[in-house]
Scaffold this motif. Structure first.
Motif, mmCIF file in Angstrom:
data_model
loop_
_atom_site.group_PDB
_atom_site.id
_atom_site.type_symbol
_atom_site.label_atom_id
_atom_site.label_comp_id
_atom_site.label_asym_id
_atom_site.label_seq_id
_atom_site.Cartn_x
_atom_site.Cartn_y
_atom_site.Cartn_z
ATOM 1 N N CYS A 49 64.117 -19.365 51.009
ATOM 2 C CA CYS A 49 63.291 -20.424 51.591
ATOM 3 C C CYS A 49 63.685 -21.808 51.086
ATOM 4 O O CYS A 49 63.619 -22.769 51.819
ATOM 5 C CB CYS A 49 61.823 -20.164 51.314
ATOM 6 S SG CYS A 49 61.382 -20.246 49.586
ATOM 7 N N MET A 90 62.012 -23.516 48.984
ATOM 8 C CA MET A 90 60.829 -24.317 48.651
ATOM 9 C C MET A 90 59.904 -23.600 47.669
ATOM 10 O O MET A 90 58.729 -23.885 47.598
ATOM 11 C CB MET A 90 60.051 -24.725 49.899
ATOM 12 C CG MET A 90 60.535 -24.075 51.121
ATOM 13 S SD MET A 90 60.014 -24.708 52.689
ATOM 14 C CE MET A 90 58.807 -25.905 52.365
ATOM 15 N N GLY A 91 60.409 -22.652 46.916
ATOM 16 C CA GLY A 91 59.605 -22.010 45.881
ATOM 17 C C GLY A 91 58.538 -21.083 46.416
ATOM 18 O O GLY A 91 57.452 -20.999 45.874
ATOM 19 N N LYS A 92 58.820 -20.400 47.521
ATOM 20 C CA LYS A 92 57.810 -19.521 48.094
ATOM 21 C C LYS A 92 58.250 -18.060 48.135
ATOM 22 O O LYS A 92 57.417 -17.168 48.043
ATOM 23 C CB LYS A 92 57.466 -19.957 49.528
ATOM 24 C CG LYS A 92 56.824 -21.320 49.607
ATOM 25 C CD LYS A 92 55.381 -21.274 49.199
ATOM 26 C CE LYS A 92 54.750 -22.643 49.234
ATOM 27 N NZ LYS A 92 54.532 -23.200 47.912
#
Lengths: 347, 300
Positions: B266, B268-270
């Motif tokens: 991702c 975005m750290g998800k």
């Protein structure tokens, strides 16, 4: 501010039917094989509110097992999001706590829009647990068996009637149109509520103090030999991750339908699988089973508190039900605590 | 400046490529492969250009950052950028054929359209290194992310003192960016190449990368300790030996920068794939100083 009401059980079906006219109503329902599952309810009197923790967990309705992010074709790309409002009725207080944790994760910095859209349209109605399962250990975590805040509506079963608490605007919107069935509670109702809660708390079989466990891990009292003994029992089935209401790992893949059309989907993934961290260079950072099991427990016990100030566990006991190797959170936590205490005795 | 500025904050709404009401999620650039150059049997150099002129002007990155490249129907994967940050026309990516997407790209033709997200992650703090010596150490494909800082050094050559590039490869057929070696030498970058396995055509040194490194370390006086910044990129085993040798000589750990490789979906750290402990490589990395890496359990 929490407003309180009393709802006679005879009026429940009527109220649910009214809800269904404006919302997508998801409630526990006993299927043909006898399992209680969360599903869209069609016959209101069939809702089953007395069962154990729901499998799979309600996270499915916020973070579906497989969700389409967008589909693409020659004309461009179009995204798919849920537009209708949804009521999750009959979920447990631990599930609400789990959703609160998911909120901090997905709606914090770098919002996940798919989750956000779905979450904003979801109203959470929980039923406090009068009969905790033998696998439950939410009491020590403060995530159940009933909540003081965080819900939209909370029901407590008082025999022939429900004690209803409404906290949010969303929750109020579901009851304010029915003043004739949501009536003012009397003193005796409050006393019954107190008794029901006290009785529920006394029924817990497992008492787990995760904070103690966290401290012993941080103090280095849990060695790799212990994690090895946990890892050998792991079947790498991923059941704990898929059933956990807090686990959020996902994978993103493309499903082409033809040469220039198709869709991108996001689906659940699990850190218990070896390929989860495989890199292009061929190095797998968490290759050995011990690393993967340790990573899961460390993530829940150490890294969540570090990042968000709460444990990545709500004590719902789903991992205990699903794990064929009996290395669920409660068992491992109790073992760590047990070995810790044995050490202190010897010293 | 926040380098992770989402697309919609720099581009006016009418420019969005997607029909959507999820505006804030949208920052995929439509791009085109303008050329493909075979570096070795396994690695190709792709030159990619963002199609929209305005988007192209707004797209900027720093050495060490990565992008997510997608081919609709195949997938999306992170790639570190290996071209100069001052080149606003094209982005160059050195890609090894390893998985689904890269195998597809290896069969791609010029003019194919791809999607591009980013840039993501932290960068090598090049400004901090000004007026110092730089030691660039690359193992194998590690040269790909190092090409961006090298380009920065070339463009600002007068601001750096000694610049050494140590490059270790498996065998001569796996050497990347051969066409650049003379240009680098011309810019007074000392190039040391070492092979793990030599073949008859190879006349240079043979052995592990630490061998060359030790020669360099021993040939310098003590000013080396105070002035040197190291940028290390390669397989995880290399970090331990290379950074270990440097810190033994006295180079502070905060002056060594490494780029970690993790699987990402991702950016975005998800998706929880790239985290080392509670640190997400895609958000806090991929560039870390060695001190941080040492304090992350099981990072290397």
């Amino acid at each position: 501010m929490i407003r309180t009401y009393i709802l006679n059980k005879n009026h429940l079906s009527f109220w649910l039917r009214q809800l269904k006219s404006a919302h997508e109503l998801i409630a526990p329902w006993r299927d043909a094989s006898g399992d209680i599952v969360l599903t869209e309810l069609s016959r209101m009197h069939e809702t089953a509110l007395d069962g154990p923790a729901l499998m799979p967990s309600p996270k499915e309705f916020l973070l579906p097992q497989m969700e389409q992010l967008f589909c693409y074709s020659e004309e461009g790309i179009e995204e798919a999001v849920n537009k209708q409002g949804r009521v999750l009725f009959g979920i447990r207080p631990c599930d609400i706590s789990a959703i609160k944790i998911l909120d901090t994760f997905y709606l914090g910095k770098n919002k996940d829009v798919y989750y956000e859209t779905r979450r904003n349209k979801t109203i959470l109605v929980s039923i406090a647990c009068n009969q905790p399962d033998p696998t439950c250990f939410c009491l020590g975590l403060g995530t159940g068996p009933f909540l003081k805040s965080g819900f939209d509506l909370q029901f407590t079963d008082l025999g022939d009637r429900f004690f209803v608490e409404a906290e949010s605007e969303n929750g109020m919107s579901l009851v304010k149109d029915f003043p004739h069935i949501f009536i003012e509670p009397k003193t005796v109702d409050g006393e019954d509520l107190y008794e029901a809660r006290l009785a529920s708390q006394s029924r817990f079989e497992k008492r787990v103090n995760l904070e103690q466990v966290r401290k012993s891990i941080l103090a280095g009292k849990v060695n790799d030999a212990f994690w090895e003994s946990v890892a050998v029992r792991c079947f790498e089935c991923g059941g704990c991750v898929y059933n956990c209401p807090v686990c959020t790992c996902f994978n993103v893949i493309d499903r082409p339908a033809s040469v220039d059309t198709g869709k991108r989907i996001r689906l659940w993934d699990t850190c218990m699988f070896k390929g989860f961290t495989r890199t292009a260079g061929g190095v797998v950072p968490a290759e050995a089973k011990i690393h993967r099991t340790k990573r899961w427990f460390h993530h829940k016990l150490l890294h969540w508190p570090e990042q968000f100030g709460v444990f990545g566990c709500v004590g719902c006991g789903r991992c205990a039900v699903s794990c064929p190797g009996s290395i669920d959170m409660a068992t491992v936590a109790l073992k760590i605590k047990g070995s810790d205490q044995a050490e202190e005795k010897n010293a | 400046m926040d380098h992770r500025l989402p697309f919609h904050e720099v581009i006016p709404a009418r420019k969005w490529q997607r029909k959507t009401d999820l505006g804030s999620f949208e920052y995929t650039y439509k791009a085109e492969i303008t050329s493909i150059y075979g570096l070795t049997d396994y690695e190709n150099l792709y030159r990619i250009r963002i199609i929209d002129h305005d988007d192209r002007k707004h797209f900027s990155f720093h050495p060490g950052q990565f992008i997510m490249l997608e081919a609709p129907g195949i997938g999306e994967a992170p790639f570190s950028i290996s071209s100069s940050p001052s080149n606003h026309e094209d982005i160059e990516l050195c890609i090894r054929t390893a998985g689904n997407l890269t195998a597809f790209l290896s069969r791609a033709r010029r003019g194919m359209h791809v999607g591009l997200r980013g840039p993501f992650g932290t960068d090598f703090p090049m400004e901090r290194m000004h007026n110092g010596d730089i030691l660039l150490i690359a193992g194998g494909l590690g040269l790909a992310p190092l090409r961006a800082p090298i380009a920065h050094v070339q463009e600002h050559r007068s601001r750096f003192d000694h610049v050494d590039l140590v490059y270790g490869a498996k065998d001569p057929s796996r050497l990347l960016f051969k066409f650049q070696y003379d240009l680098w030498k011309k810019d007074n970058i000392n190039l040391h190449i070492i092979m793990e396995k030599a073949d008859p055509s190879w006349t240079g040194p043979v052995g592990l990368i630490t061998k060359v490194l030790e020669e360099i370390i021993n040939s310098r006086d003590d000013s080396f300790i105070d002035n040197t910044y190291a940028i290390v990129c390669g397989p995880p085993v290399m970090f331990k030996f290379v950074c270990g040798a440097l810190s033994e000589r006295g180079v502070p750990m905060q002056k060594m920068f490494v780029s970690l490789e993790r699987r990402m979906h991702c950016g975005m750290g998800k998706c929880c794939r790239c985290n080392v402990g509670s640190t997400y490589t895609c958000l806090k990395g991929p560039v870390f100083d060695y001190w941080t890496v040492m304090n992350l359990k099981e990072a290397i």
